[in-house]
Design a protein around this motif. Structure first.
Motif, PDB file in Angstrom:
ATOM      1  N   LEU A 134       7.251   5.975 -12.121  1.00  0.00           N
ATOM      2  CA  LEU A 134       6.423   4.760 -12.005  1.00  0.00           C
ATOM      3  C   LEU A 134       5.484   4.873 -10.797  1.00  0.00           C
ATOM      4  O   LEU A 134       5.947   5.000  -9.656  1.00  0.00           O
ATOM      5  CB  LEU A 134       7.337   3.536 -11.843  1.00  0.00           C
ATOM      6  CG  LEU A 134       6.645   2.169 -11.720  1.00  0.00           C
ATOM      7  CD1 LEU A 134       5.964   1.784 -13.036  1.00  0.00           C
ATOM      8  CD2 LEU A 134       7.651   1.090 -11.323  1.00  0.00           C
ATOM      9  N   PRO A 135       4.140   4.836 -11.002  1.00  0.00           N
ATOM     10  CA  PRO A 135       3.234   4.927  -9.850  1.00  0.00           C
ATOM     11  C   PRO A 135       3.326   3.667  -8.986  1.00  0.00           C
ATOM     12  O   PRO A 135       3.240   2.548  -9.498  1.00  0.00           O
ATOM     13  CB  PRO A 135       1.847   5.059 -10.486  1.00  0.00           C
ATOM     14  CG  PRO A 135       2.090   5.431 -11.913  1.00  0.00           C
ATOM     15  CD  PRO A 135       3.398   4.806 -12.278  1.00  0.00           C
ATOM     16  N   LEU A 136       3.496   3.865  -7.675  1.00  0.00           N
ATOM     17  CA  LEU A 136       3.626   2.741  -6.740  1.00  0.00           C
ATOM     18  C   LEU A 136       2.397   2.689  -5.836  1.00  0.00           C
ATOM     19  O   LEU A 136       1.672   3.660  -5.704  1.00  0.00           O
ATOM     20  CB  LEU A 136       4.893   2.898  -5.879  1.00  0.00           C
ATOM     21  CG  LEU A 136       6.212   3.143  -6.610  1.00  0.00           C
ATOM     22  CD1 LEU A 136       7.344   3.328  -5.610  1.00  0.00           C
ATOM     23  CD2 LEU A 136       6.542   1.995  -7.560  1.00  0.00           C
TER      24      LEU A 136
ATOM     25  N   ALA B   1       0.813  -1.216   0.000  1.00  0.00           N
ATOM     26  CA  ALA B   1       0.000   0.000   0.000  1.00  0.00           C
ATOM     27  C   ALA B   1       0.851   1.273   0.000  1.00  0.00           C
ATOM     28  O   ALA B   1       0.365   2.351  -0.317  1.00  0.00           O
ATOM     29  CB  ALA B   1      -0.928  -0.001   1.212  1.00  0.00           C
ATOM     30  N   GLU B   2       2.115   1.153   0.320  1.00  0.00           N
ATOM     31  CA  GLU B   2       2.974   2.331   0.394  1.00  0.00           C
ATOM     32  C   GLU B   2       3.206   2.916  -0.997  1.00  0.00           C
ATOM     33  O   GLU B   2       3.518   2.186  -1.937  1.00  0.00           O
ATOM     34  CB  GLU B   2       4.312   1.939   1.038  1.00  0.00           C
ATOM     35  CG  GLU B   2       4.817   3.015   1.940  1.00  0.00           C
ATOM     36  CD  GLU B   2       6.075   2.620   2.681  1.00  0.00           C
ATOM     37  OE1 GLU B   2       6.668   1.585   2.352  1.00  0.00           O
ATOM     38  OE2 GLU B   2       6.456   3.375   3.576  1.00  0.00           O
ATOM     39  N   GLN B   3       3.070   4.237  -1.088  1.00  0.00           N
ATOM     40  CA  GLN B   3       3.184   4.878  -2.410  1.00  0.00           C
ATOM     41  C   GLN B   3       4.565   5.465  -2.668  1.00  0.00           C
ATOM     42  O   GLN B   3       4.845   5.978  -3.742  1.00  0.00           O
ATOM     43  CB  GLN B   3       2.100   5.954  -2.532  1.00  0.00           C
ATOM     44  CG  GLN B   3       0.728   5.319  -2.622  1.00  0.00           C
ATOM     45  CD  GLN B   3      -0.394   6.257  -2.209  1.00  0.00           C
ATOM     46  OE1 GLN B   3      -0.180   7.458  -2.080  1.00  0.00           O
ATOM     47  NE2 GLN B   3      -1.571   5.708  -1.993  1.00  0.00           N
ATOM     48  N   THR B   4       5.400   5.438  -1.645  1.00  0.00           N
ATOM     49  CA  THR B   4       6.793   5.883  -1.766  1.00  0.00           C
ATOM     50  C   THR B   4       7.639   4.784  -1.159  1.00  0.00           C
ATOM     51  O   THR B   4       7.275   4.241  -0.119  1.00  0.00           O
ATOM     52  CB  THR B   4       7.016   7.177  -0.950  1.00  0.00           C
ATOM     53  OG1 THR B   4       6.014   8.109  -1.313  1.00  0.00           O
ATOM     54  CG2 THR B   4       8.382   7.767  -1.209  1.00  0.00           C
TER      55      THR B   4
ATOM     56  N   HIS C 130       8.233  -4.504  -8.723  1.00  0.00           N
ATOM     57  CA  HIS C 130       7.253  -5.358  -8.037  1.00  0.00           C
ATOM     58  C   HIS C 130       6.230  -4.518  -7.262  1.00  0.00           C
ATOM     59  O   HIS C 130       5.126  -4.984  -6.991  1.00  0.00           O
ATOM     60  CB  HIS C 130       8.002  -6.319  -7.102  1.00  0.00           C
ATOM     61  CG  HIS C 130       7.086  -7.162  -6.272  1.00  0.00           C
ATOM     62  ND1 HIS C 130       6.320  -8.170  -6.795  1.00  0.00           N
ATOM     63  CD2 HIS C 130       6.780  -7.128  -4.942  1.00  0.00           C
ATOM     64  CE1 HIS C 130       5.592  -8.717  -5.842  1.00  0.00           C
ATOM     65  NE2 HIS C 130       5.852  -8.100  -4.702  1.00  0.00           N
ATOM     66  N   HIS C 131       6.595  -3.289  -6.895  1.00  0.00           N
ATOM     67  CA  HIS C 131       5.682  -2.409  -6.154  1.00  0.00           C
ATOM     68  C   HIS C 131       4.847  -1.520  -7.083  1.00  0.00           C
ATOM     69  O   HIS C 131       4.120  -0.653  -6.594  1.00  0.00           O
ATOM     70  CB  HIS C 131       6.464  -1.540  -5.172  1.00  0.00           C
ATOM     71  CG  HIS C 131       6.815  -2.251  -3.896  1.00  0.00           C
ATOM     72  ND1 HIS C 131       6.033  -2.190  -2.770  1.00  0.00           N
ATOM     73  CD2 HIS C 131       7.859  -3.060  -3.584  1.00  0.00           C
ATOM     74  CE1 HIS C 131       6.584  -2.926  -1.809  1.00  0.00           C
ATOM     75  NE2 HIS C 131       7.698  -3.467  -2.286  1.00  0.00           N
ATOM     76  N   SER C 132       4.967  -1.745  -8.406  1.00  0.00           N
ATOM     77  CA  SER C 132       4.205  -0.945  -9.368  1.00  0.00           C
ATOM     78  C   SER C 132       2.699  -1.097  -9.141  1.00  0.00           C
ATOM     79  O   SER C 132       2.228  -2.152  -8.733  1.00  0.00           O
ATOM     80  CB  SER C 132       4.568  -1.406 -10.787  1.00  0.00           C
ATOM     81  OG  SER C 132       3.655  -0.888 -11.717  1.00  0.00           O
ATOM     82  N   ARG C 133       1.947  -0.017  -9.444  1.00  0.00           N
ATOM     83  CA  ARG C 133       0.477  -0.085  -9.362  1.00  0.00           C
ATOM     84  C   ARG C 133      -0.090  -0.979 -10.456  1.00  0.00           C
ATOM     85  O   ARG C 133      -1.200  -1.483 -10.318  1.00  0.00           O
ATOM     86  CB  ARG C 133      -0.107   1.315  -9.538  1.00  0.00           C
ATOM     87  CG  ARG C 133      -0.377   1.981  -8.235  1.00  0.00           C
ATOM     88  CD  ARG C 133      -0.911   3.373  -8.441  1.00  0.00           C
ATOM     89  NE  ARG C 133      -0.812   4.030  -7.151  1.00  0.00           N
ATOM     90  CZ  ARG C 133      -1.855   4.446  -6.448  1.00  0.00           C
ATOM     91  NH1 ARG C 133      -3.061   4.302  -6.920  1.00  0.00           N
ATOM     92  NH2 ARG C 133      -1.679   5.014  -5.282  1.00  0.00           N
ATOM     93  N   ALA C 134       0.645  -1.110 -11.561  1.00  0.00           N
ATOM     94  CA  ALA C 134       0.181  -1.949 -12.673  1.00  0.00           C
ATOM     95  C   ALA C 134       0.221  -3.413 -12.228  1.00  0.00           C
ATOM     96  O   ALA C 134       1.278  -3.902 -11.818  1.00  0.00           O
ATOM     97  CB  ALA C 134       1.075  -1.729 -13.892  1.00  0.00           C
ATOM     98  N   GLU C 135      -0.942  -4.090 -12.304  1.00  0.00           N
ATOM     99  CA  GLU C 135      -1.025  -5.446 -11.733  1.00  0.00           C
ATOM    100  C   GLU C 135      -0.086  -6.446 -12.395  1.00  0.00           C
ATOM    101  O   GLU C 135       0.471  -7.313 -11.729  1.00  0.00           O
ATOM    102  CB  GLU C 135      -2.463  -5.946 -11.812  1.00  0.00           C
ATOM    103  CG  GLU C 135      -2.885  -6.571 -10.494  1.00  0.00           C
ATOM    104  CD  GLU C 135      -4.337  -6.947 -10.474  1.00  0.00           C
ATOM    105  OE1 GLU C 135      -4.622  -8.082 -10.860  1.00  0.00           O
ATOM    106  OE2 GLU C 135      -5.160  -6.107 -10.077  1.00  0.00           O
TER     107      GLU C 135
END
Ligand SMILES: [Zn+2]
Ligand SMILES: [Zn+2]
Length: 264
Positions: free
Chosen positions: A237-239, A122-125, A200-205
């Protein structure tokens, strides 16, 4: 050497952990890969979670995995083979790294385990402190898996000490916001690098279902879960997880419930 490691386990673990944390925290400020922003609130959450997990695991399994390994050594798979201790330690470390890879795949693919691991995602950074952000439920699952491995294989206690040191340092390293330049790709030939784990932490599934490795990158390559580069540059890259908040400590602890509520 082995006696020395055995006798000084708590001090060695604390020193390596504090040393890696200090060095990586300094390096990510000197050579940042992405813009980090304010860190105080995230650090408070992540360090409190890391500390709480350490405390919880010591209550559940007093003496930790090392004490369990002492009681089980001589039995299990390794008890049936006669090999030099260095070979036994090396093979055990590789097997344990594979078990952690398999456990990570299971945390993503088994429906009732995913909400626990989702707290980490869930962390975005991401920065070095993210290597401590795990839900206590996931920490317990991981302890159970490692305890089963210790009992089934009969792993030498020193292997467990080395592995626990490697695992905690690798977790800090792969989450570090560190620009390694060309060395990042070179490192991925054998090991998990910060860029490899950030993907691996990318928002893209389809990207968050890649790069499950912890120390060695070979398992992702063998089982075809490896991806070298994300769909857009690492800098932008959105996380995190779409539809879920990062939140503070309480939100991180509640995070699995958010997934259960959404499923209803
Ligand atoms: Zn994951
Ligand atoms: Zn991670």
């Amino acid at each position: 050497m082995i006696d020395f490691i055995n006798q000084h386990e708590p001090v060695l673990r604390a020193l390596v952990f504090a040393g890696s944390l200090g060095l990586l925290a300094a390096f990510e400020v000197l050579f940042p890969r992405r813009f980090l922003g304010a860190r105080l609130a995230r650090w408070r959450t992540n360090f409190l979670l890391g500390g709480a997990n350490m405390f919880l695991l010591r209550i559940v399994l007093p003496g930790g995995l090392v004490a369990l390994a002492f009681s089980a050594y001589g039995s299990g798979v390794f008890g049936r083979f006669d090999m030099p201790l260095w070979a036994e330690i090396l093979i055990s470390l590789v097997i344990l790294d594979f078990i952690i890879y398999a456990q990570h795949v299971a945390l993503h693919r088994i429906a009732f385990l995913w909400p626990l691991h989702a707290t980490h995602h869930a962390e975005q950074t991401l920065d070095v402190s993210s290597g401590l952000r795990f839900h206590p439920g996931e920490a317990l699952v991981s302890l159970g898996v490692k305890a089963l491995a210790v009992l089934a294989l009969g792993i030498h206690p020193v292997t467990i000490i080395i592995f626990e040191i490697l695992l905690s340092s690798a977790s800090l390293f792969t989450h570090t916001n560190l620009d390694l330049g060309r060395w990042d790709a070179r490192l991925q030939a054998l090991f998990v690098s910060p860029d490899m784990h950030r993907l691996h932490h990318s928002r893209a599934e389809d990207e968050s279902r890649r790069n499950f490795g912890f120390c060695l990158s070979v398992w992702d390559k063998i089982f075809r879960t490896y991806r070298a580069t994300p769909h857009i540059a690492h800098e932008t890259l959105p996380l995190g997880l779409t539809g879920f908040r990062q939140g503070g400590l309480i939100e991180a602890l509640r995070h699995p419930l958010r997934h259960i509520e959404k499923r209803r």
